[in-house]
Design an enzyme around this catalytic site. Sequence first.
Site, PDB file in Angstrom:
ATOM      1  N   CYS A   1     -24.432  26.316 -59.210  1.00 25.40           N
ATOM      2  CA  CYS A   1     -24.537  27.407 -57.959  1.00 25.40           C
ATOM      3  C   CYS A   1     -24.140  28.665 -58.534  1.00 25.40           C
ATOM      4  O   CYS A   1     -24.635  29.696 -57.846  1.00 25.40           O
ATOM      5  CB  CYS A   1     -23.399  26.839 -57.029  1.00 25.40           C
ATOM      6  SG  CYS A   1     -21.773  26.663 -57.541  1.00 25.40           S
TER       7      CYS A   1
ATOM      8  N   HIS B   1     -17.441  27.106 -55.564  1.00 24.02           N
ATOM      9  CA  HIS B   1     -18.720  26.853 -55.152  1.00 24.02           C
ATOM     10  C   HIS B   1     -19.463  28.264 -54.650  1.00 24.02           C
ATOM     11  O   HIS B   1     -18.755  28.925 -53.827  1.00 24.02           O
ATOM     12  CB  HIS B   1     -19.122  25.967 -53.763  1.00 24.02           C
ATOM     13  CG  HIS B   1     -20.407  25.631 -53.709  1.00 24.02           C
ATOM     14  ND1 HIS B   1     -21.616  25.538 -54.407  1.00 24.02           N
ATOM     15  CD2 HIS B   1     -21.125  26.066 -52.362  1.00 24.02           C
ATOM     16  CE1 HIS B   1     -22.720  25.316 -53.644  1.00 24.02           C
ATOM     17  NE2 HIS B   1     -22.269  25.777 -52.317  1.00 24.02           N
TER      18      HIS B   1
END
Length: 791
Positions: free
Chosen positions: A439, A703
């Site tokens: 990510c 994230h």
Amino acid sequence: MDDWSSSSSSKMIYQEHLKIQHQYVAKNDTILNRISGKCDVNVSTLKLGMLVESVGKELDIIRIRIKDPPERIWSNTEWKCHIHDLIIVSKKIWHYLAAVSDYNERVKIANNKQLCEDIENIRENDKVWYTPNGSSTVELMAVNFIGPVPESGNGVYFGLESLESRDLLNGFSVKFAAVNSITPCNQETLDTTRSIEKGYLHNDIVMSKRDYHNSGNSRNNDCMKIRQETNDSFFDKYGFDDSANNNRELISFSKDVSLANTMQSLGKMSTSDNGKGSRNSEDFNLLHFDDETEIEENNKHGLVSDTGNLCIGSNVKVLLDKETRSGVVRWIGTPRGLPPGKTMAAVELDDDHHLGTDGIYKDERYFECRPQRAFFTDIKKCHQFDIPVDSQKSRINIDNFGNMESSVVVGMVRPISVKGDLEKICGKNRGIQGHHNSCYLDATLFSMFTFTSVFDNLLFRPRNDKDCVQYEEVQRVLREEIVNPLRKHFYVRADRVMKLRTLLEKLSSISGLTSEEKDPEEFLTSLVAQILNAEPFLKLSSGQEAYHYQLFVEKDEQLSLPTVQQLLEQSFLTSNIRLKEVPSCLIIQMPRFGKSFKMYPKIQPTLLLDVTDIIEDSPRQCTVCSKLAVYECKQCYGECGEGLESIAFCTECLETAHRHERRINHKPKELTVPMDYTALQEHCPVPRLYLELFAVVCIETSHYVSFVKCGPGSEAPWCFFDSMADRKGEQNGYNIPEMVPCPDFPHWLSEEGANKLSKVTDDRQLPEHAKRLFCDAYMCMYQSPDVMMYK
């Protein structure tokens, strides 16, 4: 030996010096702020690979002294740095790394914790693999000395004695090697010469025992003892066994490699005095015998070796238990424990096999797949083949990436430009598909290339002599397999991105890029700075250059919702620096460090960033009358206005303002005004210089996601991108990327919208995307459309 004894005093100093604690290696370039010392600059750059020691710490901000290189700028000077840019190492490793001249090598070693642990355990009389700089040869050596060698440079070296010369000559053949030239070796792996002689060697290759013992060397017995016991413990330590969870073929290959490397040091002996001359290990190759046997087996099964074009995603066939099995290459590299330079491939098989795993090899995961599908083997034993398009489409689902096509698009594709409704390009399976902790890279790439061309020079700059050999391959994968498909088809599958990640892992100093959690600035350092060798985006008045700017500020308790504009100006004022020119892009890292520390609970990104007052020698307005400013007074900051604009004065207003007793002791500084503008100042208003926000990368619980402007101009809409927004299936499934329209984004960043949001006392009550934008902003990206035209 005499040279070593002369270094005994240096060795005592070295051992005393080991008492220093808190040693670090810089893992990327970063800007430093001076805290104390006689240095004549307030801002400097800590380069990747430099060695530093800490002298104090507050949260994640630490006070450091730079110990390498020993330049005057670092002498007795303390600097402010954040621990996020440093790799902590032990005091032993720190001194070993000081002897390594290649800074990229330093970072690679520091990042490999297992290697560092093994290096720390090396003692005198141990044996190690020695690889000379720039050479592919590996030689077995004995360690006879560990300590400083002033004649060779800074740091601690290993004194290595050649086993070959020790046994053949009356004396020693000594080399002083830095830590990057050696690899730790378990001694029990060396007990293999007996099996080697029985299996492969003849009397005309290695001298007879009688001739060998009569050679007159008192150390012969040391070498002969190397052939007495099993080498299984070596393979146990580094992950090689014959259990159900690992591949017998990989074990066999690894042992053969060990035997071959052993013979490179032990087999380079004169054969005899029969007139044949000398033969060395290059005259034979232990793996060559296996290769010939394998070729015969492969021919029986119709396999033709072709490994030149193998890469992640290649369709291959392998010979497994005398059966031909097909699959897809999912990983290429050297598993931990194998000698350097031996390349293996991890193949995901089309069908289950009892020797297969789920992508784990000896407790270390290299990729994810169904149980009993992963097979690790020498890349030379993989045989590429093409499968029909229909068959390929039908098997995409079992490749753990879904059934979306992701084709290669050559040429140049312009960025996406959207006006009005975003629905036609948004939704699921849009953007870059995430996979295996990607990510950080997905969000950054999506922000950099989808809707803007500010970074397009990275895609097309021709290779020059300073670029690495694989420069064009990295550039091609980035352009044709990621950026162009993203702009044309709005989707990039994860295996395409894995190609880039694999190249970055191989070519840059930053390890773990194919599997571990990383940060966007590490990706930028790897791709932009080290491999694509791009011109730095920022040029500072201090003479330093950088690719992004880290905000260094002292927390202002009066600010409940600071803006990026306020923090940027405060940081430049504190650091006493300016930009030498308006950049085409400005990447600003917020005053936070990953998920562990945030200086402010919320920060408001600034849509239009005013950089007039941070550009060196740019015309500026008087804070009182708006005429051309010719002086600045830093002590007036915030008294006659806000931000850096409040410190600029024309001559008349400066005199008036400083008649007040509170400002009578201020020390204004004369500004440099461009001559061309001085002549036109009566006819032209003082121009203001702006950069426009085009992306915000955010982090929440490790994230990364991003908000991105979908085209040029102030009216362009915004979208939210998450490369792992949803998931299909469980462990063996795949991630689904998603783009979502954010029509309220400009309103949130307006004065009215920000006032409303600032009144919300519980952040959990904020709209979902507004919360992520204000609370989780990690990096803001700005661009100058005017400067972009000339880059």
